[in-house]
Design a protein around this motif. Structure first.
Motif, PDB file in Angstrom:
ATOM      1  N   ARG A   7       1.283  -1.107   0.498  1.00 59.18           N
ATOM      2  CA  ARG A   7      -0.397  -0.136  -0.385  1.00 59.18           C
ATOM      3  C   ARG A   7       0.656   1.261   0.028  1.00 59.18           C
ATOM      4  NH1 ARG A   7      -5.587  -0.067   2.391  1.00 59.18           N
ATOM      5  NH2 ARG A   7      -6.158  -1.882   2.059  1.00 59.18           N
ATOM      6  N   ALA A   9       0.328   5.130   0.353  1.00 58.48           N
ATOM      7  CA  ALA A   9      -0.300   6.359   0.701  1.00 58.48           C
ATOM      8  C   ALA A   9       0.260   7.786   0.656  1.00 58.48           C
ATOM      9  CB  ALA A   9      -1.284   6.509   1.700  1.00 58.48           C
ATOM     10  N   TYR A  10      -0.323   8.823  -0.535  1.00 61.19           N
ATOM     11  CA  TYR A  10       0.283  10.471   0.052  1.00 61.19           C
ATOM     12  C   TYR A  10      -0.212  11.229   0.623  1.00 61.19           C
ATOM     13  CZ  TYR A  10       1.244  14.801  -2.628  1.00 61.19           C
ATOM     14  OH  TYR A  10       1.622  16.289  -2.257  1.00 61.19           O
ATOM     15  N   LEU A  11       0.355  11.442   1.852  1.00 62.18           N
ATOM     16  CA  LEU A  11       0.239  12.559   2.244  1.00 62.18           C
ATOM     17  C   LEU A  11       0.769  14.105   2.381  1.00 62.18           C
ATOM     18  CD1 LEU A  11       0.078   9.860   4.448  1.00 62.18           C
ATOM     19  CD2 LEU A  11      -1.646  11.269   5.260  1.00 62.18           C
ATOM     20  N   ARG A  14       5.021  13.558   3.088  1.00 61.54           N
ATOM     21  CA  ARG A  14       5.549  12.409   3.044  1.00 61.54           C
ATOM     22  C   ARG A  14       4.690  10.965   2.469  1.00 61.54           C
ATOM     23  NH1 ARG A  14       2.344  12.998   8.072  1.00 61.54           N
ATOM     24  NH2 ARG A  14       1.781  10.824   8.674  1.00 61.54           N
ATOM     25  N   GLU A  16       3.343   7.413   2.564  1.00 61.83           N
ATOM     26  CA  GLU A  16       3.383   5.882   4.238  1.00 61.83           C
ATOM     27  C   GLU A  16       3.141   4.645   3.032  1.00 61.83           C
ATOM     28  OE1 GLU A  16       0.409   8.411   7.647  1.00 61.83           O
ATOM     29  OE2 GLU A  16      -0.329   6.759   6.289  1.00 61.83           O
ATOM     30  N   SER A  18       2.819   0.652   3.437  1.00 61.59           N
ATOM     31  CA  SER A  18       2.824  -0.667   3.842  1.00 61.59           C
ATOM     32  C   SER A  18       4.016  -1.720   3.382  1.00 61.59           C
ATOM     33  CB  SER A  18       1.368  -1.997   4.073  1.00 61.59           C
ATOM     34  OG  SER A  18       0.524  -0.804   4.575  1.00 61.59           O
ATOM     35  N   PHE A  27       5.233  -1.188   8.295  1.00 62.34           N
ATOM     36  CA  PHE A  27       5.083   0.278   8.256  1.00 62.34           C
ATOM     37  C   PHE A  27       5.907   1.066   7.934  1.00 62.34           C
ATOM     38  CE2 PHE A  27       3.046   4.784  10.097  1.00 62.34           C
ATOM     39  CZ  PHE A  27       1.828   5.017   8.381  1.00 62.34           C
ATOM     40  N   ARG A  56       2.844   3.791  17.783  1.00 64.55           N
ATOM     41  CA  ARG A  56       1.068   2.760  18.729  1.00 64.55           C
ATOM     42  C   ARG A  56       0.850   1.833  17.585  1.00 64.55           C
ATOM     43  NH1 ARG A  56      -2.848   6.792  21.185  1.00 64.55           N
ATOM     44  NH2 ARG A  56      -3.597   4.708  22.460  1.00 64.55           N
ATOM     45  N   PRO A  57       0.400   0.324  17.968  1.00 61.88           N
ATOM     46  CA  PRO A  57       0.004  -0.500  17.288  1.00 61.88           C
ATOM     47  C   PRO A  57      -1.394  -0.166  16.842  1.00 61.88           C
ATOM     48  CG  PRO A  57      -0.173  -1.070  19.160  1.00 61.88           C
ATOM     49  CD  PRO A  57       0.715   0.083  18.999  1.00 61.88           C
TER      50      PRO A  57
ATOM     51  N   ALA B  25      -5.561   6.377  17.162  1.00 55.64           N
ATOM     52  CA  ALA B  25      -4.599   5.354  16.430  1.00 55.64           C
ATOM     53  C   ALA B  25      -4.087   4.883  15.491  1.00 55.64           C
ATOM     54  CB  ALA B  25      -3.892   4.679  17.833  1.00 55.64           C
ATOM     55  N   ASP B  28      -4.480   8.289  10.217  1.00 58.36           N
ATOM     56  CA  ASP B  28      -3.367   8.141   9.136  1.00 58.36           C
ATOM     57  C   ASP B  28      -3.889   7.530   8.198  1.00 58.36           C
ATOM     58  OD1 ASP B  28      -1.919  10.203  10.552  1.00 58.36           O
ATOM     59  OD2 ASP B  28      -0.841   8.609  11.957  1.00 58.36           O
ATOM     60  N   THR B  29      -3.453   7.756   6.954  1.00 58.29           N
ATOM     61  CA  THR B  29      -4.403   7.472   5.735  1.00 58.29           C
ATOM     62  C   THR B  29      -4.453   5.647   6.096  1.00 58.29           C
ATOM     63  OG1 THR B  29      -4.414   9.551   4.908  1.00 58.29           O
ATOM     64  CG2 THR B  29      -4.583   7.051   3.326  1.00 58.29           C
ATOM     65  N   ALA B  30      -3.266   5.322   5.696  1.00 56.51           N
ATOM     66  CA  ALA B  30      -3.035   4.013   5.329  1.00 56.51           C
ATOM     67  C   ALA B  30      -3.048   3.053   6.439  1.00 56.51           C
ATOM     68  CB  ALA B  30      -1.073   3.733   5.085  1.00 56.51           C
ATOM     69  N   ALA B  31      -3.304   3.326   7.240  1.00 58.22           N
ATOM     70  CA  ALA B  31      -3.678   2.637   8.922  1.00 58.22           C
ATOM     71  C   ALA B  31      -5.155   2.498   8.969  1.00 58.22           C
ATOM     72  CB  ALA B  31      -2.840   3.193   9.883  1.00 58.22           C
ATOM     73  N   CYS B  33      -7.551   2.981   6.402  1.00 56.70           N
ATOM     74  CA  CYS B  33      -8.187   1.817   5.652  1.00 56.70           C
ATOM     75  C   CYS B  33      -7.047   0.661   5.910  1.00 56.70           C
ATOM     76  CB  CYS B  33      -6.972   2.602   3.663  1.00 56.70           C
ATOM     77  SG  CYS B  33      -7.914   3.844   3.355  1.00 56.70           S
ATOM     78  N   GLU B  34      -6.392  -0.099   6.443  1.00 58.41           N
ATOM     79  CA  GLU B  34      -6.044  -1.143   6.884  1.00 58.41           C
ATOM     80  C   GLU B  34      -6.753  -1.471   7.478  1.00 58.41           C
ATOM     81  OE1 GLU B  34      -2.689  -1.584   5.951  1.00 58.41           O
ATOM     82  OE2 GLU B  34      -2.064  -3.907   6.625  1.00 58.41           O
ATOM     83  N   ASN B  45      -7.355  13.018   0.933  1.00 57.84           N
ATOM     84  CA  ASN B  45      -6.382  14.054   2.325  1.00 57.84           C
ATOM     85  C   ASN B  45      -6.652  15.468   1.605  1.00 57.84           C
ATOM     86  OD1 ASN B  45      -5.464  11.331   3.215  1.00 57.84           O
ATOM     87  ND2 ASN B  45      -3.741  11.348   2.400  1.00 57.84           N
TER      88      ASN B  45
END
Lengths: 57, 162
Positions: A7, A9-11, A14, A16, A18, A27, A56-57, B25, B28-31, B33-34, B45
């Motif tokens: 995965r 993701a554009y922010l 930065r 992100e 996976s 991550f 944090r998880p 927690a 954020d986008t990727a987290a 969506c997952e 975004n």
């Protein structure tokens, strides 16, 4: 260690990612937004010189 | 509270929406969506940009998480400035009153121009921030046509190259 982007993701300031790797899903954040990696891209993973960051998880 | 203000504005726009409560927690986008099995293609975004030269000129851009803002061409031309950068987290918070990870197009300062990548309009629904990290908004992209000071821009962003 090798992995594959699963995965991306554009922010803005930065990216992100996976990353699917032999030790599981990782991550990763990267400030390199000018050359983003698309899902499916093979990557090599190394630890940054400043070390790892705990989140944090 | 910013989240309440966002809901108030959404109610006034007249477009049905779902306020999804999430674990902060995973804001954020990727987290997000997952965790909640949402397609990244539907994640919109909101990114605050600013001219590099003083006086700083700001704008808010909304793009899919799978596309990269064309800062050096499209955004620069829209803002009418020579160089553009991303607003810092502190600048974004000061300007919008919203937390990073929750920034949304709703309840932005009325004089802040908003630019929406036209590819978001292809989606049946989009996931947007709610102003905080504890919820997201699921809504039709048609809502962008109802937000004042908003322009839908072809070519505002580019697909992340494969």
């Amino acid at each position: 260690m090798r992995g594959t982007v699963s995965r991306a993701a554009y922010l803005g300031s930065r990216m992100e990612y996976s990353i699917a790797s032999e030790i599981g899903e990782l991550f990763v954040t990267s400030p390199a937004v000018d050359a983003p990696l698309a899902p499916g891209s093979p990557v090599a993973l190394t630890l940054a010189t400043h070390g790892i960051t705990l989140i944090r998880p | 509270m910013i989240e309440e203000r966002v809901v108030q504005i959404l109610d006034g726009l007249g477009v049905p929406y779902e306020l999804m409560q999430i674990d902060p927690a995973f804001a954020d986008t990727a987290a997000c969506c997952e965790k909640y099995a949402l397609p990244l293609e539907s994640a919109g975004n909101t990114i605050v940009v600013a001219s590099k030269k003083e006086p700083r000129k700001f704008g808010a851009c909304v793009v899919k998480a799978t596309r990269r803002l064309d800062v050096n061409h499209a955004v620069r031309a829209l803002l009418g400035v020579s160089k553009v950068s991303f607003a810092s987290a502190e600048e974004t918070k000061a300007l919008t009153g919203m937390m990073i990870g929750g920034v949304t197009v709703f309840a932005l300062p009325p004089d802040l121009p908003i630019y929406v990548d036209d590819k978001l309009m292809d989606r049946e629904w989009v996931i947007l921030g709610s102003g905080s990290r504890s919820s997201k908004i699921k809504i039709s992209p048609e809502v962008f046509r109802r937000i004042p000071n908003t322009t839908i821009v072809p070519g505002l962003a580019q697909d992340i190259a494969r």
